[in-house]
Scaffold this motif. Structure first.
Motif, mmCIF file in Angstrom:
data_model
loop_
_atom_site.group_PDB
_atom_site.id
_atom_site.type_symbol
_atom_site.label_atom_id
_atom_site.label_comp_id
_atom_site.label_asym_id
_atom_site.label_seq_id
_atom_site.Cartn_x
_atom_site.Cartn_y
_atom_site.Cartn_z
ATOM 1 N N ARG A 123 -7.249 11.671 4.353
ATOM 2 C CA ARG A 123 -6.021 11.022 4.500
ATOM 3 C C ARG A 123 -6.082 10.189 5.857
ATOM 4 N NH1 ARG A 123 -2.552 16.468 4.195
ATOM 5 N NH2 ARG A 123 -4.246 17.091 5.239
ATOM 6 N N TRP B 99 0.828 -1.167 0.085
ATOM 7 C CA TRP B 99 0.002 0.025 0.023
ATOM 8 C C TRP B 99 0.822 1.261 -0.069
ATOM 9 C CZ3 TRP B 99 -0.217 3.748 4.089
ATOM 10 C CH2 TRP B 99 0.894 3.494 4.903
ATOM 11 N N THR B 100 0.366 2.147 -0.653
ATOM 12 C CA THR B 100 1.117 3.478 -0.555
ATOM 13 C C THR B 100 0.189 4.850 0.038
ATOM 14 O OG1 THR B 100 0.376 3.970 -3.000
ATOM 15 C CG2 THR B 100 2.827 3.120 -2.371
ATOM 16 N N GLU B 101 -0.986 4.513 0.081
ATOM 17 C CA GLU B 101 -1.949 5.507 0.332
ATOM 18 C C GLU B 101 -3.141 4.817 1.106
ATOM 19 O OE1 GLU B 101 -4.942 8.541 -2.156
ATOM 20 O OE2 GLU B 101 -3.080 7.752 -3.203
ATOM 21 N N LYS C 157 -4.502 1.715 -1.036
ATOM 22 C CA LYS C 157 -4.399 1.999 -2.508
ATOM 23 C C LYS C 157 -2.976 1.616 -2.697
ATOM 24 C CE LYS C 157 -5.688 4.968 -6.003
ATOM 25 N NZ LYS C 157 -6.414 6.292 -6.287
ATOM 26 N N SER D 142 -7.815 8.264 10.800
ATOM 27 C CA SER D 142 -8.115 9.024 9.916
ATOM 28 C C SER D 142 -9.166 9.867 10.597
ATOM 29 C CB SER D 142 -8.790 8.426 8.671
ATOM 30 O OG SER D 142 -9.289 9.191 7.617
ATOM 31 N N GLU E 198 -6.986 -0.955 -5.340
ATOM 32 C CA GLU E 198 -7.777 -0.607 -4.262
ATOM 33 C C GLU E 198 -8.238 -1.594 -3.326
ATOM 34 O OE1 GLU E 198 -9.063 3.783 -3.967
ATOM 35 O OE2 GLU E 198 -10.746 2.782 -3.294
#
Ligand SMILES: [Zn+2]
Length: 458
Positions: free
Chosen positions: A170, A157-159, A205, A186, A211
């Motif tokens: 975010r 995952w990166t996000e 994602k 979040s 995702e």
């Protein structure tokens, strides 16, 4: 004689080739978004621009000596600009393994020359999908308010964060933890403009665009918002137009409505983008302080603007207007860092404070600013004086609160119990002391039929 004929033929060939080259134009080829990673089947878009169009478009994936054409479009395109969309990943090239691969995209110009342009990129093949789960807490959300959810990400995952209809919040690591922590939280807004049936989801994602999402226990309390009518006088309009857009053209009414409508949109975009300047730590503590004075509006008031008995505009007012004495000190609602101090269209001279983790406050229509961008301010510290700059007909303070760039009802943040239950019990010192923060104050195993929040805190 033969030599002469040969010379003429040669000349014709040279001239023809020359003309073809002169008339031929290479295709300008670039990805719509830089391609850095692909997964099972990642959508990729390339923009091809050429005066005579494109004759052929191809994309080839290569890895460990193996090669696969993933697209070969031979349909002639005679326009100037075209966007080619295709999919690239293991579905298209079965030999792909985790690691780097080469993607070669080629476009051939649609003229006699048929010049080829290639764009070659090294892409990371990422076949491990992202994973995400949310906490097992019960999330009570007020329409127009905010809420906090813990999430755990895994895989590649990166996000990660929360999607609430079109809005994206975010996620951040828990206070004091490294940026790439898998247990995150979040703080997300639930915009007044979204239907109460909107279901927020946590998402993760990866760079290949894959995702994963998961739902979590939520209950949204629908709210009704106030309606009000504002009678605008010629004098009001003149004041606003002279202050905000003195060089505008057109009649007074057109200029006023332009400010109220288009400039409002533009200013709210500028405001929303300030979320990117947030600190990854909690700068605030305790309840937020309301601005003292007479409250002249409610959150998300639907305002109808009237002029000479006719409706000229409709807008939703996303904040509180508080009037007290003229030029009263404007005090910070909580500790924070100044991320904006200056003019911003309808808000006039204003200050935006960042409180960390995407939480921000705005103070508008000020006559004097005593702080500058980068300053740290304490709770209740005066930042300047109230006034009537921008879209204001008299001296007052416009106060707005934002979560991830979405304006929300500040009222929750004035309530110590709400702050404890909705925020601090999940990421405050007491929660961080626990071995498993995902277990949270209420274990996920608890049945959903036992709400723990008293009605008065909703
Ligand atoms: Zn206002």
């Amino acid at each position: 004689m033969l030599l002469r004929i040969l010379a003429v033929i040669l000349l014709i060939i040279v001239l023809t080739v020359g003309v073809v080259f002169l008339l031929g134009k290479k295709v300008d080829l670039k990805p719509e978004q830089a391609v850095t990673a692909i997964g099972e089947s990642t959508p990729i878009s390339y923009i091809a621009t050429a005066p005579h169009g494109v004759k052929r478009f191809t994309a080839v994936l290569e890895q460990n000596g193996q090669r696969q054409v993933v697209v070969d479009d031979r349909q002639k395109f005679a326009g100037v600009k075209r966007i080619y969309h295709f999919l690239a990943g293991r579905k298209q090239a079965a030999f792909l393994q985790e690691g780097d691969a080469k993607l070669t995209v080629t476009a051939q110009s649609n003229d006699l020359w048929g010049a080829k342009t290639s764009d070659i990129s090294v892409v990371h093949v990422s076949l491990r999908p992202p994973m995400v789960t949310a906490d097992g807490l019960q999330h009570y959300i007020n329409q127009g308010g905010a809420e906090l959810v813990l999430l755990e990400v895994g895989g590649d995952w990166t996000e990660a964060g929360v999607r609430i209809g079109p809005d994206v919040a975010r996620s951040f690591p828990l206070p004091g933890k490294p940026e790439d922590s898998k247990i995150r939280f979040s703080l997300f807004p639930f915009s007044y403009a979204l239907p109460a049936e909107t279901i927020p989801v946590v998402f993760a994602k990866n760079a290949a665009g894959t995702e994963a999402t998961a739902t979590f226990w939520t209950k949204v309390f629908p709210k009704t918002f106030h309606k009000s009518v504002i009678d605008v006088t010629t004098q009001n309009m003149q004041k606003v137009v002279a202050d905000i857009d003195p060089n505008g053209t057109g009649d007074l009414l057109t200029r006023f409505v332009h400010i109220n409508r288009d400039m409002r949109l533009e200013n709210n975009k500028t405001l929303a983008d300030l979320r990117l300047k947030t600190e990854h730590k909690m700068l605030w503590s305790g309840p937020f302080e309301p601005i003292l004075g007479k409250r002249e509006s409610y959150f998300a008031d639907h305002r109808t603007y009237m002029y000479e008995g006719k409706k000229i505009d409709e807008q939703v007012h996303l904040g509180f207007d508080i009037a007290a004495s003229e030029h009263m000190p404007v005090k910070a609602a909580n500790a924070g860092k100044v991320v904006w101090a200056g003019r911003m269209g309808i808000y006039g001279n204003c200050v935006v404070l960042d409180h960390g983790y995407g939480l921000q406050t705005l103070y508008g229509h000020m006559s004097r600013l005593d702080v500058k961008v980068g300053d740290m301010v304490a709770k209740k510290q005066s930042m300047g004086l109230s006034g009537s700059t921008g879209m204001a007909f008299g001296d007052h303070v416009h106060f707005s609160m934002l979560v991830e760039g979405v304006q929300i009802n500040p009222i929750e943040w004035w309530d110590e119990h709400w702050i404890h239950d909705r925020i601090l019990s999940k990421i405050g010192p007491e929660a961080l002391g626990k071995k498993d923060p995902m277990a949270g104050p209420v274990l996920s195993k608890e049945p959903a039929s036992k709400p723990r929040v008293a009605k008065k805190h909703r």
